[in-house]
Design a protein around this motif. Structure first.
Motif, PDB file in Angstrom:
ATOM      1  N   ARG A   4       0.957  -1.067  -0.012  1.00 50.02           N
ATOM      2  CA  ARG A   4       0.027  -0.044  -0.001  1.00 50.02           C
ATOM      3  C   ARG A   4       0.859   1.280  -0.078  1.00 50.02           C
ATOM      4  NH1 ARG A   4      -5.227  -1.756   1.373  1.00 50.02           N
ATOM      5  NH2 ARG A   4      -5.337  -3.727   2.321  1.00 50.02           N
TER       6      ARG A   4
ATOM      7  N   SER B 106      -9.369  -1.840   2.064  1.00 48.05           N
ATOM      8  CA  SER B 106      -9.637  -2.479   3.580  1.00 48.05           C
ATOM      9  C   SER B 106      -9.124  -1.762   4.732  1.00 48.05           C
ATOM     10  CB  SER B 106      -9.291  -3.923   3.462  1.00 48.05           C
ATOM     11  OG  SER B 106      -8.075  -4.070   3.382  1.00 48.05           O
TER      12      SER B 106
ATOM     13  N   ASP C 168      -2.212   0.699  -4.437  1.00 51.22           N
ATOM     14  CA  ASP C 168      -1.913  -0.533  -3.747  1.00 51.22           C
ATOM     15  C   ASP C 168      -1.937  -1.644  -4.839  1.00 51.22           C
ATOM     16  OD1 ASP C 168      -4.370  -1.165  -3.838  1.00 51.22           O
ATOM     17  OD2 ASP C 168      -4.934  -0.501  -2.210  1.00 51.22           O
TER      18      ASP C 168
HETATM   19  P1  TMP Z   1      -8.064  -4.276   0.160  1.00 54.23           P
HETATM   20  O1  TMP Z   1      -7.796  -2.925   0.336  1.00 54.23           O
HETATM   21  O2  TMP Z   1      -9.239  -4.775  -0.429  1.00 54.23           O
HETATM   22  O3  TMP Z   1      -7.546  -5.130   1.117  1.00 54.23           O
HETATM   23  O4  TMP Z   1      -7.294  -4.604  -1.239  1.00 54.23           O
HETATM   24  C1  TMP Z   1      -5.753  -4.363  -1.463  1.00 54.23           C
HETATM   25  C2  TMP Z   1      -5.253  -4.664  -2.763  1.00 54.23           C
HETATM   26  O5  TMP Z   1      -5.109  -5.873  -3.101  1.00 54.23           O
HETATM   27  C3  TMP Z   1      -6.049  -3.923  -3.993  1.00 54.23           C
HETATM   28  O6  TMP Z   1      -5.185  -3.503  -4.925  1.00 54.23           O
HETATM   29  C4  TMP Z   1      -6.922  -4.816  -4.476  1.00 54.23           C
HETATM   30  C5  TMP Z   1      -6.064  -6.299  -4.260  1.00 54.23           C
HETATM   31  N1  TMP Z   1      -6.899  -7.598  -3.951  1.00 54.23           N
HETATM   32  C6  TMP Z   1      -6.878  -8.658  -4.828  1.00 54.23           C
HETATM   33  O7  TMP Z   1      -5.945  -8.648  -5.600  1.00 54.23           O
HETATM   34  N2  TMP Z   1      -7.353  -9.829  -4.459  1.00 54.23           N
HETATM   35  C7  TMP Z   1      -8.260  -9.637  -3.275  1.00 54.23           C
HETATM   36  O8  TMP Z   1      -8.929 -10.894  -3.163  1.00 54.23           O
HETATM   37  C8  TMP Z   1      -8.374  -8.569  -2.563  1.00 54.23           C
HETATM   38  C9  TMP Z   1      -9.268  -8.550  -1.358  1.00 54.23           C
HETATM   39  C10 TMP Z   1      -7.418  -7.410  -2.923  1.00 54.23           C
END
Ligand code: TMP
Ligand code: ASP
Length: 240
Positions: free
Chosen positions: A94, A100, A175
């Motif tokens: 990030r 999230s 991210d």
């Molecule tokens: P998040 O903020 O939902 O945790 O996601 C962080 C990063 O990870 C965002 O670039 C999307 C990626 N991501 C995936 O590639 N696969 C997933 O299953 C999730 C939840 C996020």
């Protein structure tokens, strides 16, 4: 190389064996899922776009000395990759707070993270890919301390390279999520894909919080024009 039997079907790709046991064929799908597959849909052209973009980025990373599973692309949505033993961790980087992180911490969307955060999630849909501590990684024997150190070093290097590359494309790398595997020689190698499905990408020239989104958040949040955003990212990436 022709595909032999289907080995595994994931949410975004199907893996086939090939005549060479050290090489697999990954077929990228147009299927899109979010929120651990509670939301499902199709993004027309996504398989071709993600495969082409991931191939371009894997080539760039390889040229900079990062080991990847990429071999070549026999078709626009097909990628030959070296077979790896997958490390069951989703590694999240990030640079800017979003998603999230904002939900779980209250950090405001758009907060710069310096140094960038590197986080680990346990790759297991049955548990919803939860965030894990290093202690839990060792207790669950998901990776050794040496492998975690190596993964974090490689991940920070990949982030430096990708951030600079996307900046040249006029895109802010907010991210992303990557995955690693171990090859026959015990080497840690970058696997899976790098695409608008797995990165948050913002148009660097655009300040409008909806218009700037060029990634899967358009699908997750029903922002519209998902296909157009994915194609725009690919066009910018291939031009650089
Ligand atoms: P998040 O903020 O939902 O945790 O996601 C962080 C990063 O990870 C965002 O670039 C999307 C990626 N991501 C995936 O590639 N696969 C997933 O299953 C999730 C939840 C996020
Ligand atoms: N890829 C994950 C899923 O399908 C989550 C996401 O990307 O939001 O559930």
């Amino acid at each position: 190389m022709t595909a032999l039997q289907k080995l595994y079907e994931g949410k975004a790709k199907i893996l086939y064996a090939t005549a060479d046991p050290t090489v697999l064929l990954a077929c990228y799908k147009d299927d899109a899922t979010a929120f651990n597959a509670q939301k499902r849909g199709t993004i027309a052209g996504k398989g071709r776009i993600n495969c082409t973009m991931a191939a371009h980025l894997f080539r760039k990373l390889e040229a900079a000395g990062v080991p990847t599973h990429f071999v070549n692309c026999p078709g626009p949505d097909e990628m030959l990759v070296r077979a790896l033993t997958i490390v069951p961790l989703e590694v999240i980087v990030r640079n800017i707070a979003a998603g999230s992180l904002c939900k779980q911490t209250g950090l405001a969307l758009g907060t710069e993270l310096n140094p960038p955060l590197v986080e680990f999630c346990y790759k297991n849909d049955d548990f919803g890919d939860p965030l894990v501590t290093e202690g839990r990684i060792y207790a669950m024997k998901l990776a050794t301390p040496e492998q975690v150190r190596e993964i974090e070093t490689l991940t920070r290097r990949i982030n430096d390279l990708l951030r600079e590359f996307f900046q040249q494309c006029g895109i802010t790398l907010v991210d992303f999520k990557i995955e690693f595997g171990i090859d026959a020689g015990g080497r840690i190698v970058l696997g899976d894909e790098i695409s608008p499905d797995t990165c948050r990408l913002w148009d660097a020239q655009e300040s409008d919080p909806v218009a700037r989104v060029l990634d899967k958040d358009r699908f997750r949040q029903d922002l519209g024009n998902v296909e157009g955003a994915y194609q725009r990212v690919l066009d910018k990436v291939l031009a650089n």
